[in-house]
Structures are given as structure tokens and as C-alpha cells.
Enzyme design. Structure first.
Site, PDB file in Angstrom:
ATOM      1  N   CYS A 124      33.047  51.508  54.443  1.00 46.33           N
ATOM      2  CA  CYS A 124      32.027  50.485  54.720  1.00 46.33           C
ATOM      3  C   CYS A 124      31.329  50.714  56.048  1.00 46.33           C
ATOM      4  O   CYS A 124      30.352  50.041  56.366  1.00 46.33           O
ATOM      5  CB  CYS A 124      32.649  49.095  54.684  1.00 46.33           C
ATOM      6  N   HIS A 264      29.094  43.844  59.227  1.00 50.05           N
ATOM      7  CA  HIS A 264      29.449  44.225  57.860  1.00 50.05           C
ATOM      8  C   HIS A 264      29.940  42.987  57.116  1.00 50.05           C
ATOM      9  O   HIS A 264      30.688  42.174  57.667  1.00 50.05           O
ATOM     10  CB  HIS A 264      30.531  45.314  57.891  1.00 50.05           C
ATOM     11  N   ASN A 294      30.669  42.060  48.854  1.00 46.42           N
ATOM     12  CA  ASN A 294      30.785  43.178  49.783  1.00 46.42           C
ATOM     13  C   ASN A 294      30.160  44.416  49.132  1.00 46.42           C
ATOM     14  O   ASN A 294      30.709  44.957  48.181  1.00 46.42           O
ATOM     15  CB  ASN A 294      32.272  43.400  50.101  1.00 46.42           C
TER      16      ASN A 294
HETATM   17  O1  UT7 Z   1      34.851  46.135  53.516  1.00 47.91           O
HETATM   18  C1  UT7 Z   1      36.076  46.356  54.129  1.00 47.91           C
HETATM   19  C2  UT7 Z   1      37.183  46.197  53.225  1.00 47.91           C
HETATM   20  N1  UT7 Z   1      37.695  44.928  52.856  1.00 47.91           N
HETATM   21  C3  UT7 Z   1      37.952  43.868  53.645  1.00 47.91           C
HETATM   22  O2  UT7 Z   1      37.548  43.788  54.762  1.00 47.91           O
HETATM   23  C4  UT7 Z   1      38.788  42.756  53.100  1.00 47.91           C
HETATM   24  C5  UT7 Z   1      39.553  42.023  54.177  1.00 47.91           C
HETATM   25  N2  UT7 Z   1      40.489  41.102  53.611  1.00 47.91           N
HETATM   26  C6  UT7 Z   1      40.115  39.916  53.065  1.00 47.91           C
HETATM   27  O3  UT7 Z   1      38.923  39.601  53.008  1.00 47.91           O
HETATM   28  C7  UT7 Z   1      41.198  38.987  52.578  1.00 47.91           C
HETATM   29  O4  UT7 Z   1      42.454  39.483  52.962  1.00 47.91           O
HETATM   30  C8  UT7 Z   1      41.185  38.759  51.020  1.00 47.91           C
HETATM   31  C9  UT7 Z   1      39.962  37.923  50.642  1.00 47.91           C
HETATM   32  C10 UT7 Z   1      41.164  40.086  50.305  1.00 47.91           C
HETATM   33  C11 UT7 Z   1      42.424  37.973  50.605  1.00 47.91           C
HETATM   34  O5  UT7 Z   1      42.481  36.743  51.300  1.00 47.91           O
HETATM   35  P1  UT7 Z   1      43.836  36.270  51.987  1.00 47.91           P
HETATM   36  O6  UT7 Z   1      43.574  34.964  52.585  1.00 47.91           O
HETATM   37  O7  UT7 Z   1      44.247  37.396  52.905  1.00 47.91           O
HETATM   38  O8  UT7 Z   1      44.788  36.090  50.747  1.00 47.91           O
HETATM   39  P2  UT7 Z   1      46.178  36.828  50.428  1.00 47.91           P
HETATM   40  O9  UT7 Z   1      45.936  38.235  50.020  1.00 47.91           O
HETATM   41  O10 UT7 Z   1      47.125  36.568  51.554  1.00 47.91           O
HETATM   42  O11 UT7 Z   1      46.652  35.991  49.198  1.00 47.91           O
HETATM   43  C12 UT7 Z   1      46.967  34.590  49.280  1.00 47.91           C
HETATM   44  C13 UT7 Z   1      47.308  34.104  47.905  1.00 47.91           C
HETATM   45  C14 UT7 Z   1      48.304  35.006  47.174  1.00 47.91           C
HETATM   46  O12 UT7 Z   1      49.142  34.168  46.389  1.00 47.91           O
HETATM   47  P3  UT7 Z   1      50.635  33.793  46.870  1.00 47.91           P
HETATM   48  O13 UT7 Z   1      51.319  35.130  47.050  1.00 47.91           O
HETATM   49  O14 UT7 Z   1      50.430  33.065  48.174  1.00 47.91           O
HETATM   50  O15 UT7 Z   1      51.128  32.965  45.772  1.00 47.91           O
HETATM   51  C15 UT7 Z   1      47.440  35.818  46.255  1.00 47.91           C
HETATM   52  O16 UT7 Z   1      48.118  36.259  45.104  1.00 47.91           O
HETATM   53  O17 UT7 Z   1      46.116  34.108  47.093  1.00 47.91           O
HETATM   54  C16 UT7 Z   1      46.363  34.833  45.891  1.00 47.91           C
HETATM   55  N3  UT7 Z   1      45.126  35.460  45.472  1.00 47.91           N
HETATM   56  C17 UT7 Z   1      44.241  34.833  44.677  1.00 47.91           C
HETATM   57  N4  UT7 Z   1      44.247  33.619  44.099  1.00 47.91           N
HETATM   58  C18 UT7 Z   1      43.183  33.279  43.361  1.00 47.91           C
HETATM   59  C19 UT7 Z   1      44.656  36.687  45.799  1.00 47.91           C
HETATM   60  N5  UT7 Z   1      43.450  36.877  45.214  1.00 47.91           N
HETATM   61  C20 UT7 Z   1      43.178  35.744  44.517  1.00 47.91           C
HETATM   62  C21 UT7 Z   1      42.107  35.326  43.718  1.00 47.91           C
HETATM   63  N6  UT7 Z   1      42.137  34.104  43.157  1.00 47.91           N
HETATM   64  N7  UT7 Z   1      41.021  36.120  43.516  1.00 47.91           N
END
Ligand code: UT7
Length: 337
Positions: A124, A264, A294
Site C-alpha cells: 500500500c 493511506h 482500501n
Molecule cells: O493497507 C494496509 C493493510 N491493512 C491494514 O492496515 C489493516 C489494519 N487492521 C485493521 O484495520 C483492523 O485490525 C481490522 C479491521 C482488520 C480488524 O479490526 P480489529 O478491531 O483489529 O478486530 P479483530 O481482528 O481484533 O477482531 C475482533 C473480533 C474477532 O472476534 P472475537 O475473536 O473477538 O470473537 C473477529 O473474529 O471481530 C471479529 N471479526 C468480525 N466480526 C464481524 C473480524 N472480522 C469481522 C467481520 N465481521 N468482518
């Protein structure tokens, strides 16, 4: 004049952005559409990412189709004949083919037969890397006009069964024409960095020499993006702040001197966190992730184009751009518009 260093832009060859363009697919995927595909909700996606919808490229089209549209618009805005281009740099992680480079396909489409052509893969951060490379060719006097494109068709490498990633990405392209100029404006400073120890945090394991396509790699879904979102999130907040701080300090500038901070677009929470820490008003920190998701190396050139065509970005404005992504890579660019 906002700093002593900006004074040195006078009376030397400067690198300016002479024209911009963008291209998006027509096909919109809403959060509601995703609710039908994986266990997710509009509420979760909006609150955790800020994304409401994203674009998906129509079947039968590829990166070069978006790149061509964005480039034609940028060349028109710059009033530049494609034959006046000396170099084309396409930043992408979703090229049409492993080889040849998408920039070569683009060169043929544009009829830019006096231009060298290369792709650049920096996740990115690709657009910032490509701008930095282009700037060096202009500063050295080797090139006068360079087309820099950020284009991604991420929906082709997205695992539509993985709710942790499929809600995030979208397709799009942004293009700029870089030109040599003796005007008192242009790129002031830049910074590109990498830490390959974080390579596995954001990876497409299959399809390269490490794991060529096979029935097994396909059954493992190895040709799709695998990401450790939490780790990337923490890394992103840290490096964006550090990069900006370093660039501003070098030029003896403060965040409040900025007219625009173009970040970004990976997560609205990251953008808002930085904006609030620097005490910048919303109108100085453009957002397109809500509408486009993104789009990797395309997020920043799309934001520039949108601000410019909306009449909000003016000659003389101080603009900082900062990106981060797979590699891990990160970087920033400071310019006087
Ligand atoms: O371009 C550069 C590359 N990418 C990035 O910069 C991405 C950077 N990271 C992020 O934007 C965030 O980490 C995400 C949006 C990807 C994830 O958000 P988060 O607040 O870090 O969530 P998490 O991965 O800690 O997940 C929290 C919970 C989990 O459930 P449990 O384990 O707490 O029960 C996930 O399984 O949310 C769950 N989860 C979802 N639930 C509903 C993960 N994805 C989803 C979803 N819908 N799409």
C-alpha cells in the site's frame, strides 16, 4: 513562506504534479451485500473500519483498464502528449500478469512510445515509493515528464470466505503526471522505509516462486491475501506518526502548517486517531475509505484527485502524504502544491 527550507525550492528544477486522474469500476459492493456472503454486519464493518461500500472490477477487465482511464485523465489535465512521457511507473500488487509489467501494457495503450516502463511493488506504500523514484529521475535531469499510477484490483486476490479481510478491500486507480518545473513549488522531501521482518503479517503465499500455482495451493486458498490485522494496525499508527514527525521536523514545520494530510486509507480509526492527535480539522484530512474501501496504492492519488477536482486543493498548499503496507513498507512525501 512557511519555512526556510521551502525557500530552496526557488531557482532549481522542481518536481510538480502537473495533472491528476482516477478511475473506478461501476460495480458497488455494500456492507449489506457482504452480510449475504460471510458472518458479518454493517454495524461491525462501519464501527471497526469506517467502510460502507467498495468497488469491484467487472469480469473481463484488469488493472491496465483502470490504469488507462486514470492516466488519460491525468495526461489531459496536464495537456501532455503521451509521446512527451519519459517514464511510466505503475505501483501495484495486482498486475495483469506476473510478467510482463502492467506499465508496459499501459505504455502500449497510451501510445507513449518514448517512455521506459516499470512496475513497482511496495504494497500500500507503492504510490509513495513510485513518486519518490520518479522524483529522483526528474531531479537528476534524466526525465522531464513521468506518469505515476497507483492501481489495484484487490478483489481478485481477496478471499471472499474470510470475513477478517474481505470486508476491507476495493478496486480503483489514481494517476499523476510528474513534470520538471522551475516554479517555486513541488516535492520538498520524502522518506521511504521497510522492515522485511514483518513480511508474513500481510502476505499472498501462493503464485510466486515460493509456492507456484498447483491444485494443492488452490485448495489451500493460498492465492488470497492473509493478514494479521491487529499487528498491522499497531504498526500503522506508529509509523505514520513517526514518518510525519520526521518529515516536519526536518523542514522546521508544525502539523498546523499543513493544508492537507493525505493518509493511506486502510481504516478510518487509524485516520481519525492521527487526525485528532495532530489536532487537524476534518477538511484537512481527506477520507475515501467510506466509499471505496482500501484500494492500496490507489488510495492517495484518488484522494489527491478528489480534493483537486472539488476545488479544495490550491496552488501553494502544503501537502503531506503518508502510507504503510505489506513488506512491511512505509513512507511519506511533503510537497508544496
Ligand atoms: O493497507 C494496509 C493493510 N491493512 C491494514 O492496515 C489493516 C489494519 N487492521 C485493521 O484495520 C483492523 O485490525 C481490522 C479491521 C482488520 C480488524 O479490526 P480489529 O478491531 O483489529 O478486530 P479483530 O481482528 O481484533 O477482531 C475482533 C473480533 C474477532 O472476534 P472475537 O475473536 O473477538 O470473537 C473477529 O473474529 O471481530 C471479529 N471479526 C468480525 N466480526 C464481524 C473480524 N472480522 C469481522 C467481520 N465481521 N468482518
Amino acid at each position: 513562506m512557511k519555512s526556510g527550507r521551502l525557500q530552496t525550492l526557488i531557482n532549481q528544477v522542481n518536481t510538480i504534479i502537473n495533472g491528476t486522474g482516477m478511475a473506478l469500476p461501476l460495480n458497488v459492493i455494500t456492507n449489506k451485500d457482504l452480510e449475504e456472503m460471510v458472518e458479518t454486519s454493517d454495524e461491525w464493518i462501519v464501527s471497526r473500519t469506517g467502510i460502507r461500500e467498495r468497488r469491484k472490477l467487472e469480469e473481463g477487465m484488469s488493472a491496465v483498464d483502470l490504469a488507462e482511464r486514470a492516466s488519460l485523465e491525468a495526461l489531459k489535465a496536464a495537456s501532455l502528449d503521451p509521446l512527451a512521457l519519459n517514464l511510466i511507473i505503475v505501483a501495484t500488487v495486482t498486475p495483469d500478469y506476473p510478467t510482463p509489467a502492467t506499465s508496459c501494457l499501459l505504455q502500449a495503450r497510451l501510445g507513449a512510445f518514448n517512455a521506459g516502463a516499470m512496475d513497482l511493488s511496495a504494497g500500500c506504500t507503492g504510490f509513495i515509493y513510485a513518486m519518490t523514484v520518479g522524483h529522483q529521475f526528474i531531479q537528476s535531469g534524466v526525465c522531464r515528464n513521468i506518469l505515476v499510477v497507483g492501481v489495484e484490483v484487490l478483489t481478485r486476490i481477496t478471499d471472499w470466505e474470510d470475513r477478517g479481510t474481505c470486508v476491507l478491500f476495493g478496486d480503483g486507480a489514481g494517476a499523476v503526471v510528474l513534470s520538471a518545473s522551475d516554479e517555486d513549488r513541488g516535492i520538498i522531501s520524502h522518506s521511504i522505509k521497510a522492515d522485511g521482518r514483518g513480511a508474513e503479517l500481510l502476505l499472498v503465499p501462493g503464485g510466486g516462486s515460493a509456492m507456484p500455482a498447483s491444485l494443492e495451493s488452490i485448495s489451500k486458498r493460498a492465492h488470497y491475501i492473509k493478514m494479521n490485522g491487529n499487528e498491522i494496525f499497531k504498526f500503522a499508527v506508529r509509523v505514520v506518526e513517526d514518518t510525519l514527525e520526521e518529515m516536519l521536523r526536518k523542514e522546521k514545520l508544525k502539523p498546523s502548517d499543513l493544508d492537507f494530510l493525505i493518509l493511506h486509507q486502510a481504516n478510518l480509526r487509524i485516520i481519525e486517531h492521527i487526525r485528532k492527535r495532530l489536532k487537524l480539522p476534518r477538511e484537512k484530512v481527506p477520507v475515501n475509505i467510506d466509499r471505496l474501501g482500501n484500494t492500496s496504492s490507489a488510495t492517495i492519488p484518488i484522494a489527491i484527485h478528489e480534493e483537486l477536482t472539488a476545488g479544495r486543493l490550491h496552488k501553494g498548499d502544503l501537502v503531506a502524504m503518508v502510507a504503510f503496507g505489506a513488506g512491511l513498507t512505509w513512507g511519506g512525501l511533503l510537497m508544496k502544491w
